[in-house]
Structure formats: C-alpha cells, structure tokens
Design a protein around this motif. Structure first.
Motif, mmCIF file in Angstrom:
data_model
loop_
_atom_site.group_PDB
_atom_site.id
_atom_site.type_symbol
_atom_site.label_atom_id
_atom_site.label_comp_id
_atom_site.label_asym_id
_atom_site.label_seq_id
_atom_site.Cartn_x
_atom_site.Cartn_y
_atom_site.Cartn_z
ATOM 1 N N ALA A 323 0.845 -1.209 0.000
ATOM 2 C CA ALA A 323 0.000 0.000 0.000
ATOM 3 C C ALA A 323 0.872 1.247 0.000
ATOM 4 O O ALA A 323 0.570 2.232 -0.694
ATOM 5 C CB ALA A 323 -0.921 -0.011 1.218
ATOM 6 N N ARG A 324 1.945 1.229 0.773
ATOM 7 C CA ARG A 324 2.872 2.369 0.805
ATOM 8 C C ARG A 324 3.475 2.610 -0.561
ATOM 9 O O ARG A 324 3.547 3.757 -1.053
ATOM 10 C CB ARG A 324 3.971 2.101 1.837
ATOM 11 N N ASN A 325 3.894 1.517 -1.201
ATOM 12 C CA ASN A 325 4.511 1.651 -2.525
ATOM 13 C C ASN A 325 3.515 2.194 -3.544
ATOM 14 O O ASN A 325 3.849 3.032 -4.409
ATOM 15 C CB ASN A 325 5.059 0.303 -2.992
ATOM 16 N N ARG A 326 2.267 1.706 -3.449
ATOM 17 C CA ARG A 326 1.248 2.184 -4.385
ATOM 18 C C ARG A 326 0.983 3.684 -4.193
ATOM 19 O O ARG A 326 0.859 4.438 -5.155
ATOM 20 C CB ARG A 326 -0.047 1.390 -4.181
ATOM 21 N N LYS A 327 0.893 4.109 -2.920
ATOM 22 C CA LYS A 327 0.624 5.524 -2.654
ATOM 23 C C LYS A 327 1.798 6.399 -3.077
ATOM 24 O O LYS A 327 1.619 7.524 -3.561
ATOM 25 C CB LYS A 327 0.301 5.720 -1.178
ATOM 26 N N GLN A 328 3.029 5.866 -2.883
ATOM 27 C CA GLN A 328 4.195 6.633 -3.368
ATOM 28 C C GLN A 328 4.146 6.775 -4.886
ATOM 29 O O GLN A 328 4.444 7.854 -5.434
ATOM 30 C CB GLN A 328 5.484 5.919 -2.919
ATOM 31 N N ASP A 329 3.771 5.696 -5.563
ATOM 32 C CA ASP A 329 3.657 5.765 -7.040
ATOM 33 C C ASP A 329 2.561 6.741 -7.455
ATOM 34 O O ASP A 329 2.713 7.512 -8.436
ATOM 35 C CB ASP A 329 3.339 4.376 -7.600
ATOM 36 N N MET A 330 1.443 6.709 -6.701
ATOM 37 C CA MET A 330 0.339 7.609 -7.033
ATOM 38 C C MET A 330 0.749 9.074 -6.835
ATOM 39 O O MET A 330 0.391 9.945 -7.633
ATOM 40 C CB MET A 330 -0.878 7.281 -6.152
ATOM 41 N N ILE A 331 1.517 9.329 -5.742
ATOM 42 C CA ILE A 331 1.989 10.710 -5.489
ATOM 43 C C ILE A 331 2.894 11.166 -6.625
ATOM 44 O O ILE A 331 2.752 12.296 -7.152
ATOM 45 C CB ILE A 331 2.710 10.782 -4.138
ATOM 46 N N GLN A 332 3.806 10.310 -7.042
ATOM 47 C CA GLN A 332 4.713 10.657 -8.141
ATOM 48 C C GLN A 332 3.925 10.892 -9.434
ATOM 49 O O GLN A 332 4.233 11.818 -10.218
ATOM 50 C CB GLN A 332 5.750 9.527 -8.337
ATOM 51 N N ASN A 333 2.944 10.066 -9.636
ATOM 52 C CA ASN A 333 2.130 10.190 -10.841
ATOM 53 C C ASN A 333 1.357 11.517 -10.831
ATOM 54 O O ASN A 333 1.269 12.223 -11.862
ATOM 55 C CB ASN A 333 1.172 9.009 -10.941
ATOM 56 N N GLN A 334 0.805 11.856 -9.669
ATOM 57 C CA GLN A 334 0.056 13.114 -9.563
ATOM 58 C C GLN A 334 0.986 14.311 -9.760
ATOM 59 O O GLN A 334 0.603 15.311 -10.384
ATOM 60 C CB GLN A 334 -0.628 13.205 -8.189
ATOM 61 N N ARG A 335 2.173 14.237 -9.222
ATOM 62 C CA ARG A 335 3.125 15.344 -9.392
ATOM 63 C C ARG A 335 3.531 15.493 -10.862
ATOM 64 O O ARG A 335 3.715 16.628 -11.343
ATOM 65 C CB ARG A 335 4.350 15.095 -8.519
ATOM 66 N N ARG A 336 3.658 14.374 -11.525
ATOM 67 C CA ARG A 336 3.987 14.451 -12.956
ATOM 68 C C ARG A 336 2.841 15.106 -13.718
ATOM 69 O O ARG A 336 3.047 15.945 -14.619
ATOM 70 C CB ARG A 336 4.285 13.061 -13.527
ATOM 71 N N ILE A 361 -5.230 21.425 -11.175
ATOM 72 C CA ILE A 361 -3.953 21.332 -10.444
ATOM 73 C C ILE A 361 -4.220 21.349 -8.943
ATOM 74 O O ILE A 361 -3.612 20.580 -8.173
ATOM 75 C CB ILE A 361 -3.020 22.483 -10.871
ATOM 76 N N ALA A 362 -5.119 22.221 -8.497
ATOM 77 C CA ALA A 362 -5.424 22.322 -7.064
ATOM 78 C C ALA A 362 -6.006 21.015 -6.542
ATOM 79 O O ALA A 362 -5.688 20.557 -5.424
ATOM 80 C CB ALA A 362 -6.397 23.483 -6.827
ATOM 81 N N GLU A 363 -6.876 20.401 -7.361
ATOM 82 C CA GLU A 363 -7.467 19.117 -6.960
ATOM 83 C C GLU A 363 -6.374 18.044 -6.792
ATOM 84 O O GLU A 363 -6.385 17.261 -5.851
ATOM 85 C CB GLU A 363 -8.493 18.675 -8.003
ATOM 86 N N LYS A 364 -5.456 18.023 -7.724
ATOM 87 C CA LYS A 364 -4.377 17.022 -7.645
ATOM 88 C C LYS A 364 -3.479 17.281 -6.442
ATOM 89 O O LYS A 364 -2.990 16.358 -5.784
ATOM 90 C CB LYS A 364 -3.577 17.017 -8.950
ATOM 91 N N GLU A 365 -3.199 18.560 -6.178
ATOM 92 C CA GLU A 365 -2.368 18.873 -5.005
ATOM 93 C C GLU A 365 -3.072 18.441 -3.711
ATOM 94 O O GLU A 365 -2.441 17.953 -2.766
ATOM 95 C CB GLU A 365 -2.059 20.365 -4.982
ATOM 96 N N GLU A 366 -4.414 18.662 -3.686
ATOM 97 C CA GLU A 366 -5.173 18.223 -2.504
ATOM 98 C C GLU A 366 -5.133 16.701 -2.371
ATOM 99 O O GLU A 366 -5.008 16.149 -1.268
ATOM 100 C CB GLU A 366 -6.617 18.706 -2.633
ATOM 101 N N PHE A 367 -5.226 16.052 -3.525
ATOM 102 C CA PHE A 367 -5.178 14.584 -3.528
ATOM 103 C C PHE A 367 -3.818 14.079 -3.046
ATOM 104 O O PHE A 367 -3.702 13.101 -2.314
ATOM 105 C CB PHE A 367 -5.495 14.065 -4.928
#
Length: 386
Positions: A323-336, A361-367
């Motif tokens: 789950a940690r790895n998935r969330k880290q990937d999701m964060i990186q994906n959102q930042r991209r 962009i604001a929605e993604k930052e909140e996410f």
C-alpha cells in the motif's frame, strides 16, 4: 588248708593237692578267652583264692602247674590292662573334646555336646582306680569351666534381657504417641526407625519377648491401618483427578489436531489450562505422565498459533508495504500530471481554460496531501511494528 566252705582241714596227701591244682587249671582253661573282664572277674578271683588255699609242697611240678595256671589267668589280666589302656585313651579323648567345647560360643549346642560327653564317660570302662580318679579330675575340671562360662553368659544375657525389656517398653510408649498422627509419610519413617531400634536392641527373653512384640505390633498396626485407609481414599481421589485431566488432555488434542487457530479455539485452549489448575494431584507417577501429555499438546497448539500469527503478520506487513509503494507511485504520478498541467497552462489563452487547469492542479495537489497523510500513517504503523 581251707575247703570251699572256708573250713579248716588238713590234707597231707600230695597227690590230692596236685589233682586239685590240675582241676583249677582246667577250670581256668575253660574260661572263654573272648570273655569280658567284668564277666569273669569274680570267677578268676575265686580260682586264685582256691589256688592259694592248696598247700604248697615246694616241688618242681607244682611250679610248672603254677606257671600253667598263671598263663591262663594272665590272659585275662593282660586283657584287663589292655582294657585299661583303651579306656584311658577313650577318657583322654573325652577330656580333649571337653576342652575344645570350652572354646564354643554356641552354648546350647555346646551344652548338648557336654552332656553327651558325660554320658559317654559313664559308659566308658575303668582305666584303673588311680588313673580313673586323675582322669575324672581333669574331665570334671573342663566341665566345671564350661558350666562356669555358661553361668557367666546367662547372667550377662539376663542383664541384656532386662535392658532390652526396658528399651522395648520405651519404644512402645513412643509408638503410642505417634499412632494418631496425620503426617503419614513422616510418621511412617519414624515407625521404621522404631522398628530398626527394636531389632537392634535384641531379645528381651522368652518370658517377655512375645508379649512385648504383640503390644508394639498392635500399636504399629493401628497406625498402618489408618494410613492404609487414608491412602486408599487418596488413591481413589487421585484416580478421579487423573481421569478428569485425561479428559482435558483429550479435548485439547481434539482442538490442536484441527490446526484451526481461531479466537474461539484459543480461548477454549486457555480455559482448558485454567480448568487443569482446579483439579487436584493424581499421584507423582501419573501426574508427571498426564502433565507431560497435556503440556505437549498445549505447546504444539500455541506454537502453531504463534506460527500462524507470524504468518498473518507478515501478510499484513507486506500488504502495508504494498500500500505504501502504491501511494508513493500515485503521489509521483500526480506530481507528474501537475507538472504537465503547469506546462500546458502557459500556452492557454482563454481565461476559462486557464481557470479549469488551475482548478485541476489544485485538486491534484489536494489529492497528494491526502495520499501523503495516508503514507505518513502507513510509515508510522510500520515503524511501530519494528
């Protein structure tokens, strides 16, 4: 000369005297040579008296007759001398045996032997008066020493009897103080000590020994009867306890064999352990046996439970890491995606398009913040698990 009736008479006839001597020789000759001295002693004495009563005429022929008569009589005197020597040897042997008996410590057997020697002494023949007297003095001295020794022994033995009697009375009184004891193990050991002392002190004599033993043994038996009744009841209770513990062990085995480590099964196993403690002892041998059986079943179950929990924990931990790895990937994906949108916004002309992009962009930052909060919780949980 004298005739057979001791009456004086005078005979001057030489031939008559010779004839009479010849008759006495024939009588001496007719005595059986194997006859015993005691059987012919009176006959020989009578012949010698008769021979002496015949007048002696101082002739050579009379001397020849006298030699012949003496030769027949001497046979028996020689036998008597031989008998004396034989009897002397017999009596000397009895004396020697009596002196040997003096060394014996078995007085009962020695007394029988000494009495037997006395009977043999009385049955033995004479060795001549003077010799008999000397031999008897030696034999009787040995006998007297023996009976003095026996007297001293019995006096000493009586003293031992009296001492043993007193000690055994004291042991009986001590036994009476123990007969009602409830400490059966300790008191049994004490009774064994009393028994050892009883044996060690020796006999109190035939007159008292049996009576003392009956009294002592009666006290012992009262205690042992109580002890046996107690242990019989105890063993019955221990058998019940064993059966109860065996039933718990069987229940534990039934649960353990399923290898299903549910909360219900674990609670049931813990309850079996608690119930075990409420059941009394079932005797050292059986207790060790059934406890070993129960303990091995419980150990097997809880070892399995531990392995099962560790396996579940590892699965949970891996799930958290995933789950940690998935969330880290999701964060990186959102930042991209945010970076791409930020790049795209530069080329936009319409205000509406720019505003929509900024809102995205604001929605993604909140996410991302939400994901980072979740990630922080996961990291904290994993850190606490170390």
């Amino acid at each position: 000369m004298y005739n057979e009736n001791d009456e004086m008479y005078e005979v001057e006839d030489f031939d008559e005297d010779i004839k009479r001597r010849q008759e006495l020789i024939e009588e001496a000759k007719s005595i059986p040579t194997d006859a015993k001295w005691n059987d012919v002693f009176r006959q020989i004495s009578d012949l010698k008296k008769k021979w002496k009563r015949i007048q002696y005429w101082e002739s050579d022929y009379e001397d020849q007759l006298a030699e012949e008569f003496d030769s027949y009589i001497d046979v028996f005197y020689q036998k008597r001398r031989e008998g004396y020597e034989s009897n002397k040897a017999i009596k000397q042997e009895l004396i020697d045996r009596a002196n040997e008996i003096l060394k014996s410590d078995n007085l009962n057997q020695a007394t029988e032997e000494m009495n037997e020697l006395m009977a043999q002494w009385k049955a033995s023949g004479s060795a001549g008066k003077e010799t008999d007297d000397a031999l008897w003095e030696a034999f009787n001295a040995a006998r007297q020493k023996f009976f003095d020794k026996k007297h001293d022994y019995w006096e000493n033995l009586q003293s031992k009897f009296d001492n043993a009697k007193q000690v055994k009375k004291e042991l009986i009184e001590e036994a009476k103080t123990l007969v009602d004891s409830e400490d059966f193990a300790k008191t049994s050991a004490k009774f064994r000590e009393l028994m050892d002392k009883w044996k060690a002190v020796g006999s109190a004599g035939k007159q008292h020994e049996n009576k003392l033993w009956d009294e002592f043994n009666e006290v012992r038996q009262k205690f042992y009867d109580r002890r046996n009744a107690y242990y019989e009841e105890l063993h019955g209770k221990q058998d019940e306890n064993y059966n109860a513990k065996k039933a718990l062990s069987d229940q534990a085995k039934e649960i353990a064999d399923k290898k299903e480590y549910t909360r219900e099964n674990t609670a049931a196993m813990k309850k079996l352990g608690a119930d075990w403690k409420t059941i009394g002892n079932c005797g050292k041998d059986k207790e060790d046996e059934i406890w070993k059986e129960f303990r091995s079943i419980m150990d097997a179950y809880f070892e399995g439970l531990k392995e099962w929990n560790e396996q579940k924990h590892q699965q949970w931990k891996q799930k958290m890491i995933d789950a940690r790895n998935r969330k880290q990937d999701m964060i990186q994906n959102q930042r991209r995606q945010i970076k791409r949108l930020q790049n795209d916004i530069v080329g936009l002309i319409g205000e509406r398009a720019i505003k929509e992009t900024e809102e995205e962009i604001a929605e993604k930052e909140e996410f991302i913040k939400e994901l980072e909060a979740d990630l922080e919780d996961i990291e904290k949980t994993l850190a606490e698990d170390k």
